[in-house]
Write an enzyme that holds these catalytic residues in place. Structure first.
Site, PDB file in Angstrom:
ATOM      1  N   GLY A   3      42.030  33.917 -47.229  1.00 60.69           N
ATOM      2  CA  GLY A   3      41.420  34.131 -48.535  1.00 60.69           C
ATOM      3  C   GLY A   3      41.019  32.839 -49.217  1.00 60.69           C
ATOM      4  O   GLY A   3      41.777  31.866 -49.240  1.00 60.69           O
ATOM      5  N   PHE A   6      40.843  32.028 -56.022  1.00 63.98           N
ATOM      6  CA  PHE A   6      41.455  30.992 -56.857  1.00 63.98           C
ATOM      7  C   PHE A   6      42.757  30.474 -56.252  1.00 63.98           C
ATOM      8  O   PHE A   6      42.987  29.267 -56.178  1.00 63.98           O
ATOM      9  CB  PHE A   6      41.724  31.546 -58.258  1.00 63.98           C
ATOM     10  CG  PHE A   6      40.483  31.791 -59.060  1.00 63.98           C
ATOM     11  CD1 PHE A   6      39.787  30.737 -59.613  1.00 63.98           C
ATOM     12  CD2 PHE A   6      40.000  33.070 -59.259  1.00 63.98           C
ATOM     13  CE1 PHE A   6      38.639  30.935 -60.351  1.00 63.98           C
ATOM     14  CE2 PHE A   6      38.857  33.296 -59.993  1.00 63.98           C
ATOM     15  CZ  PHE A   6      38.168  32.226 -60.546  1.00 63.98           C
ATOM     16  N   GLU A 169      32.824  43.646 -70.153  1.00 59.52           N
ATOM     17  CA  GLU A 169      31.830  42.577 -70.031  1.00 59.52           C
ATOM     18  C   GLU A 169      30.590  43.060 -69.277  1.00 59.52           C
ATOM     19  O   GLU A 169      29.465  42.696 -69.635  1.00 59.52           O
ATOM     20  CB  GLU A 169      32.444  41.374 -69.311  1.00 59.52           C
ATOM     21  CG  GLU A 169      33.444  40.601 -70.152  1.00 59.52           C
ATOM     22  CD  GLU A 169      33.922  39.332 -69.468  1.00 59.52           C
ATOM     23  OE1 GLU A 169      34.233  38.367 -70.187  1.00 59.52           O
ATOM     24  OE2 GLU A 169      33.978  39.310 -68.224  1.00 59.52           O
ATOM     25  N   ASP A 297      46.117  38.238 -56.512  1.00 63.05           N
ATOM     26  CA  ASP A 297      46.003  39.665 -56.807  1.00 63.05           C
ATOM     27  C   ASP A 297      46.799  40.541 -55.853  1.00 63.05           C
ATOM     28  O   ASP A 297      47.208  41.641 -56.211  1.00 63.05           O
ATOM     29  CB  ASP A 297      44.533  40.105 -56.734  1.00 63.05           C
ATOM     30  CG  ASP A 297      43.696  39.538 -57.867  1.00 63.05           C
ATOM     31  OD1 ASP A 297      44.212  38.680 -58.599  1.00 63.05           O
ATOM     32  OD2 ASP A 297      42.532  39.941 -58.006  1.00 63.05           O
TER      33      ASP A 297
END
Length: 449
Positions: A3, A6, A169, A297
Site C-alpha cells: 500500500g 498516507f 464535500e 484504514d
C-alpha cells in the site's frame, strides 16, 4: 510493504532514512507509482484541481531506493511468508517477505441494495474522480440536446449518498460545478438542476459537533442542495433512485460515499478483526503474526489519546501518516533488538472544504465556518502535501480556477466503462483464504521441510 497511501509512504520514507542498504531491502506493492492525496478528490471531480496535482510521485526523490512492484496484493499466507500479487498486466505471482507492513487502505462500503452494484459510482480513486467529472458534464450535454422533458429532468437530478466528510464535500463541490457550468448551456433552465444529499444518520458530519454540522447544513441548503437525513436508498435502476421514505427520484447519477470498509485483503489473513479492521497492538504489530505490522484504514489501532475503553483511531490522514512513522521506528527497533513504543496521537481537528469560500473547520477544538474555515482547510491540505512540486501545482490550480474558472470540457476518459465501484476498486480481485493456501501450498511445504 503493501500500500502506498498516507501510512505506507510515511513508513517507507522513514525506513529509507533509518536503514542502510546493507540492513534491508525495501519493496513496496502498489498498482500505481504515486501517493494519492485522497482528501482533495472532490476538487478533482469538480475540476478545481487537475488529477496530476493530487498524485504525488513515489519516484521523484533522489534518495529513493525502494523497489516498487506494480501490482496489488490479493492474498497473504503468513505461514509461507509470501504475498500473492496480481500485477498490472494481470499476471499472478508470489513475493516473499521477512517483515510485512500492511497498509492496504480501504474500499467503499456497500450494502445489499437492489441495483446498487450495477449503478452506483464511488469517489475513492483518481480514476473515479476523473470519471465522475466527465459523467456529470455528460449529463448536462445530453440534457441540453434532448427534446424529452422527462429525460432532461432525470439527467439533471443527482443523488449523493453519505453525509460524512467525503459525501458532503462531493455534493458541495459538484453542485458548484453544475451551477457554474449551466451558464454555458443556454437551453437549460438552472432550476431543473437538483442535488440531493442522503444519509441514514440523524445529523450531518456528527464528528464536527452540532454547531458546525448545522453550519454546513445551512451552506448546503443555501446552495439549493436538498439534504435528507434518517433516509437511505432502497433500490436503484437505470432510471430511478428509490429512497426508504418512499420517494422515487428520476435520476441517472448516484454517487455512493456511505463510509469505507477495510481492504478485502485483510480477510485473507485469518486474523482477528475489530469492526472489520485488523486488530493490532499499540505498537502496531499484529497479535499472533510475528514480523507483521498494520496501520491506516485497514487496522484497528488503539487510540491511547482517549480515555474511552476500546477506542480505536479514526481512518484519517493525520493518524495514518503518524502511524507510518511509528511503525517504521518500531520495525527498525525490532531489527536492532531495541525497545519499541506504542502509537499515541491527539487528534488535531477536522477540516471540510465546501468549495468557493465555504468551509467548516475545527482546528484544535476551535469551531470555524465561512472564509476563516476555508483558509484553515486549504492551508492544512496545502501544508500536508508531501512534495514542493505538488504544493506548487495545487496552489497554481487554485489561483487559476479562482481567476479564470473552468471550461467544463469532457475528456472522454473511460467513456466505454459503466463506471461502477467494481470497475475502479477491483473488490472482486481478492482471493479467499482457501485459494491463497492452495496457491502457496508448495511454498509452505518447502518452508516446513
Amino acid at each position: 510493504m503493501v500500500g502506498a497511501g498516507f501510512a505506507g509512504v510515511a513508513c517507507v520514507r522513514r525506513l529509507e532514512r533509518r536503514l542502510t542498504g546493507r540492513e534491508a531491502v525495501i519493496s513496496l506493492l502498489s498498482p500505481f507509482s504515486y501517493q494519492l492525496y485522497l482528501p482533495l478528490l472532490p476538487q478533482v471531480a469538480s475540476g478545481v484541481l487537475t488529477p496530476q496535482s493530487v498524485a504525488l510521485s513515489l519516484r521523484r526523490s533522489q534518495k529513493h531506493r525502494t523497489r516498487i512492484l506494480p501490482g496489488g496484493a490479493i492474498g497473504i499466507d503468513t505461514d509461507a511468508k509470501v504475498c500473492v500479487v496480481r500485477t498490472i498486466t494481470g499476471d499472478i505471482r508470489t513475493e516473499p517477505y521477512d517483515h510485512l507492513v500492511l497498509t492496504p487502505g480501504s474500499v467503499t462500503r456497500t450494502f445489499d441494495i437492489p441495483g446498487l452494484a450495477e449503478h452506483a459510482r464511488g469517489l475513492k480513486t483518481l480514476a473515479e474522480a476523473a470519471y465522475i467529472r466527465d459523467h456529470v458534464i455528460a449529463q448536462l450535454d445530453l440534457a441540453d440536446a434532448s427534446e424529452d422533458e422527462a429525460e432532461r429532468a432525470a439527467r439533471l437530478q443527482f443523488v449523493v449518498v453519505g453525509g460524512g466528510y467525503a459525501g458532503t464535500e462531493t455534493a458541495a463541490c459538484l453542485q458548484m460545478l453544475t451551477h457554474n457550468a449551466v451558464k454555458r448551456y443556454h437551453r437549460l433552465d438552472p432550476e431543473l438542476i437538483k442535488w440531493h444529499l442522503v444519509d441514514i444518520a440523524p445529523a450531518l458530519m456528527p464528528e464536527l459537533g452540532p454547531k458546525l454540522g448545522e453550519a454546513a447544513l445551512a451552506i448546503l441548503k443555501r446552495r439549493g442542495i436538498e439534504v435528507s437525513l434518517g433516509v437511505s436508498v432502497s433500490s436503484v435502476d437505470d432510471d430511478n433512485v428509490t429512497l426508504t421514505d418512499g420517494r422515487v427520484l428520476p435520476c441517472r447519477t448516484l454517487i455512493w460515499t456511505a463510509g469505507v470498509a477495510a481492504s478485502p485483503l485483510i480477510g485473507t489473513l485469518g486474523a482477528e478483526t475489530v469492526r472489520g479492521r485488523l486488530m493490532v497492538e499499540p505498537d502496531l504489530t499484529v497479535p499472533g503474526l510475528p514480523g507483521v505490522y498494520a496501520m491506516g484504514d485497514a487496522a484497528a489501532v488503539p487510540d491511547l489519546a482517549k480515555d474511552e475503553a476500546g477506542a480505536i483511531c479514526p481512518p484519517t490522514a493525520q493518524h495514518a501518516m503518524r502511524q507510518g512513522k511509528v511503525a517504521a521506528d518500531n520495525l527498525v527497533a525490532a531489527l536492532r533488538g531495541e525497545q519499541t513504543y506504542p502509537y499515541a496521537h491527539k487528534d488535531l481537528g477536522l477540516v471540510v472544504d465546501l468549495g468557493g469560500i465555504d468551509a467548516v473547520s475545527k482546528p484544535l477544538g476551535v469551531e470555524l465556518h465561512g472564509l476563516p474555515a476555508q483558509v484553515v482547510a486549504r492551508g492544512y491540505h496545502w501544508s500536508a502535501l508531501r512534495t514542493n512540486v505538488a504544493k506548487a501545482r495545487v496552489m497554481t490550480n487554485w489561483l487559476i480556477n479562482a481567476v479564470a474558472g473552468d471550461d467544463f470540457v469532457r475528456t472522454g476518459f473511460l467513456a466505454s466503462k459503466s463506471g461502477t465501484l467494481k470497475d475502479f476498486e477491483y473488490t472482486d480481485a481478492y482471493l479467499t483464504p482457501e485459494q491463497v493456501r492452495a496457491h502457496t501450498a508448495s511454498l509452505r511445504a518447502v518452508a516446513s521441510s
